[in-house]
Design an enzyme around this catalytic site. Structure first.
Site, PDB file in Angstrom:
ATOM      1  N   LYS A  15       0.832  -1.214   0.000  1.00 13.53           N
ATOM      2  CA  LYS A  15       0.000   0.000   0.000  1.00 13.53           C
ATOM      3  C   LYS A  15       0.864   1.261   0.000  1.00 13.53           C
ATOM      4  O   LYS A  15       0.651   2.179  -0.787  1.00 13.53           O
ATOM      5  CB  LYS A  15      -0.940   0.031   1.234  1.00 13.53           C
ATOM      6  N   ARG A 162      11.726  -1.508  10.951  1.00 13.56           N
ATOM      7  CA  ARG A 162      10.723  -1.196  11.969  1.00 13.56           C
ATOM      8  C   ARG A 162      10.673  -2.282  13.035  1.00 13.56           C
ATOM      9  O   ARG A 162      10.748  -3.468  12.716  1.00 13.56           O
ATOM     10  CB  ARG A 162       9.344  -1.044  11.310  1.00 13.56           C
ATOM     11  N   ARG A 173       0.106  -8.795  13.605  1.00 10.76           N
ATOM     12  CA  ARG A 173      -0.511  -7.759  12.758  1.00 10.76           C
ATOM     13  C   ARG A 173      -1.366  -8.372  11.662  1.00 10.76           C
ATOM     14  O   ARG A 173      -2.412  -7.826  11.303  1.00 10.76           O
ATOM     15  CB  ARG A 173       0.570  -6.851  12.173  1.00 10.76           C
TER      16      ARG A 173
HETATM   17  P1  ADP Z   1       1.684  -1.470   7.558  1.00 14.27           P
HETATM   18  O1  ADP Z   1       2.207  -0.502   6.554  1.00 14.27           O
HETATM   19  O2  ADP Z   1       2.664  -2.552   7.813  1.00 14.27           O
HETATM   20  O3  ADP Z   1       0.325  -1.982   7.223  1.00 14.27           O
HETATM   21  P2  ADP Z   1       1.177   0.795   9.219  1.00 14.27           P
HETATM   22  O4  ADP Z   1       2.390   1.615   9.074  1.00 14.27           O
HETATM   23  O5  ADP Z   1       0.002   1.176   8.406  1.00 14.27           O
HETATM   24  O6  ADP Z   1       1.561  -0.719   8.948  1.00 14.27           O
HETATM   25  O7  ADP Z   1       0.718   0.742  10.737  1.00 14.27           O
HETATM   26  C1  ADP Z   1       1.637   0.503  11.779  1.00 14.27           C
HETATM   27  C2  ADP Z   1       0.891   0.485  13.099  1.00 14.27           C
HETATM   28  O8  ADP Z   1       0.305   1.779  13.344  1.00 14.27           O
HETATM   29  C3  ADP Z   1      -0.286  -0.487  13.193  1.00 14.27           C
HETATM   30  O9  ADP Z   1       0.122  -1.810  13.545  1.00 14.27           O
HETATM   31  C4  ADP Z   1      -1.135   0.167  14.273  1.00 14.27           C
HETATM   32  O10 ADP Z   1      -0.599  -0.045  15.570  1.00 14.27           O
HETATM   33  C5  ADP Z   1      -0.974   1.659  13.954  1.00 14.27           C
HETATM   34  N1  ADP Z   1      -2.003   2.110  12.998  1.00 14.27           N
HETATM   35  C6  ADP Z   1      -1.800   2.592  11.745  1.00 14.27           C
HETATM   36  N2  ADP Z   1      -2.962   2.912  11.167  1.00 14.27           N
HETATM   37  C7  ADP Z   1      -3.939   2.614  12.064  1.00 14.27           C
HETATM   38  C8  ADP Z   1      -5.364   2.677  12.041  1.00 14.27           C
HETATM   39  N3  ADP Z   1      -6.021   3.134  10.965  1.00 14.27           N
HETATM   40  N4  ADP Z   1      -6.020   2.295  13.162  1.00 14.27           N
HETATM   41  C9  ADP Z   1      -5.389   1.871  14.252  1.00 14.27           C
HETATM   42  N5  ADP Z   1      -4.059   1.744  14.331  1.00 14.27           N
HETATM   43  C10 ADP Z   1      -3.324   2.115  13.237  1.00 14.27           C
HETATM   44  P1  ADP Z   2       2.234  -1.855   3.203  1.00 19.63           P
HETATM   45  O1  ADP Z   2       2.263  -0.344   3.171  1.00 19.63           O
HETATM   46  O2  ADP Z   2       1.010  -2.412   2.562  1.00 19.63           O
HETATM   47  O3  ADP Z   2       2.485  -2.398   4.568  1.00 19.63           O
HETATM   48  P2  ADP Z   2       4.783  -1.650   1.793  1.00 19.63           P
HETATM   49  O4  ADP Z   2       4.481  -0.782   0.637  1.00 19.63           O
HETATM   50  O5  ADP Z   2       5.539  -1.067   2.917  1.00 19.63           O
HETATM   51  O6  ADP Z   2       3.434  -2.375   2.315  1.00 19.63           O
HETATM   52  O7  ADP Z   2       5.579  -2.934   1.227  1.00 19.63           O
HETATM   53  C1  ADP Z   2       6.079  -3.948   2.090  1.00 19.63           C
HETATM   54  C2  ADP Z   2       7.471  -4.401   1.595  1.00 19.63           C
HETATM   55  O8  ADP Z   2       7.326  -5.096   0.356  1.00 19.63           O
HETATM   56  C3  ADP Z   2       8.440  -3.256   1.321  1.00 19.63           C
HETATM   57  O9  ADP Z   2       9.725  -3.666   1.680  1.00 19.63           O
HETATM   58  C4  ADP Z   2       8.314  -3.021  -0.194  1.00 19.63           C
HETATM   59  O10 ADP Z   2       9.541  -2.507  -0.748  1.00 19.63           O
HETATM   60  C5  ADP Z   2       8.018  -4.416  -0.706  1.00 19.63           C
HETATM   61  N1  ADP Z   2       7.103  -4.446  -1.848  1.00 19.63           N
HETATM   62  C6  ADP Z   2       6.054  -3.626  -2.094  1.00 19.63           C
HETATM   63  N2  ADP Z   2       5.393  -3.996  -3.227  1.00 19.63           N
HETATM   64  C7  ADP Z   2       6.050  -5.088  -3.707  1.00 19.63           C
HETATM   65  C8  ADP Z   2       5.864  -5.931  -4.852  1.00 19.63           C
HETATM   66  N3  ADP Z   2       4.860  -5.739  -5.715  1.00 19.63           N
HETATM   67  N4  ADP Z   2       6.749  -6.953  -5.031  1.00 19.63           N
HETATM   68  C9  ADP Z   2       7.754  -7.170  -4.131  1.00 19.63           C
HETATM   69  N5  ADP Z   2       7.978  -6.406  -3.044  1.00 19.63           N
HETATM   70  C10 ADP Z   2       7.136  -5.376  -2.824  1.00 19.63           C
END
Ligand code: ADP
Ligand code: ADP
Length: 217
Positions: A15, A162, A173
């Site tokens: 995302k 992270r 998660r």
């Molecule tokens: P990822 O990119 O791996 O999906 P995020 O960076 O979006 O993770 O979120 C990291 C953490 O921040 C989550 O595990 C949660 O603790 C908090 N968080 C982020 N967005 C939300 C949300 N919309 N509601 C509640 N907690 C959130």
């Molecule tokens: P989210 O925001 O949904 O948690 P991220 O965009 O942070 O996910 O992506 C998670 C990890 O996977 C990052 O290290 C990113 O560079 C990698 N990644 C993202 N999209 C792809 C893809 N299409 N193929 C392989 N690796 C990816």
């Protein structure tokens, strides 16, 4: 009326990566609730202190805190023509609050792309994820390596892994996603906004699929 998009998908689906690319091409603000929380953590704000224990445990920050924070961000002038939401909403209460807020302000959600990736792949993506300290730009040691080791290509800041990308927290998660966020799939399907996107393709392929749904103004 602004164009709002919600990127839905499990942690590691891509995302943030896709939102960065689209935000730049379309000049639309990328609103990542996770990035806003991490900025608050780094700056040791009250909000950061409240969110920390939930984030460290891989749990969601309570709805009230999260909803107020995102509404504040969406009320900034740069969001008047739309925004790309990444990581919000994540619970039915957040989704309801977002719909209400957009409606009150004369906006609507154009589409909700659901980026689908199976969980084995999520684990390998998250264990190789490196994030930039300054702005949260995202890399992967294998799939999207930075030009210089541990330095962000865009702003030259240091890259770090992270704390919540550790294996045990990742499993938690993903479970939280299944329990609390996956119900949003039917919520948005019923509203007619949901579009499934195959997130297993390479980054460019996923971007291409998203641009069939997202129209730059
Ligand atoms: P990822 O990119 O791996 O999906 P995020 O960076 O979006 O993770 O979120 C990291 C953490 O921040 C989550 O595990 C949660 O603790 C908090 N968080 C982020 N967005 C939300 C949300 N919309 N509601 C509640 N907690 C959130
Ligand atoms: P989210 O925001 O949904 O948690 P991220 O965009 O942070 O996910 O992506 C998670 C990890 O996977 C990052 O290290 C990113 O560079 C990698 N990644 C993202 N999209 C792809 C893809 N299409 N193929 C392989 N690796 C990816």
């Amino acid at each position: 009326m602004g164009s709002f998009y919600v990127l839905l998908g499990p942690p590691g689906a891509g995302k943030g990566t896709q939102a960065e690319i689209i935000a730049e091409k379309c000049a639309i603000p990328h609103i990542s609730s996770g990035n806003i929380f991490r900025e608050n953590l780094q700056n040791e704000t009250e909000l950061g202190k409240k969110a920390k224990k939930f984030m460290d445990a891989g749990e969601l920050v309570p709805d009230e805190i999260t909803i107020n924070m995102v509404k504040d961000r969406l009320s900034q002038p740069d969001c008047k023509d739309g925004a790309l939401l990444d990581g919000f909403p994540r619970t039915p209460a957040q989704a309801e609050a977002l719909s209400e807020f957009l409606e009150e302000n004369g906006h609507k959600i154009e589409a909700v792309p659901l980026i689908y990736v199976p969980s084995e792949e999520l684990i390998s993506r998250l264990s190789g994820r490196w994030t930039c300290k300054e702005k949260g730009h995202v890399y992967h040691m294998k799939y999207k390596p930075p030009k210089n080791e541990k330095i962000c290509d865009i702003d030259g800041s240091e890259l770090y892994q992270r704390e919540d990308d550790k294996k045990e927290t990742v499993a938690q998660r993903i479970k939280v996603y299944e329990d609390q966020t996956a119900p949003l799939i039917s919520f948005y399907r019923e509203k007619g906004n949901l579009v499934r996107i195959d997130g297993t393709k390479a980054i460019e392929g996923v971007t291409e699929a998203l641009f069939r749904v997202i129209n730059c103004k």
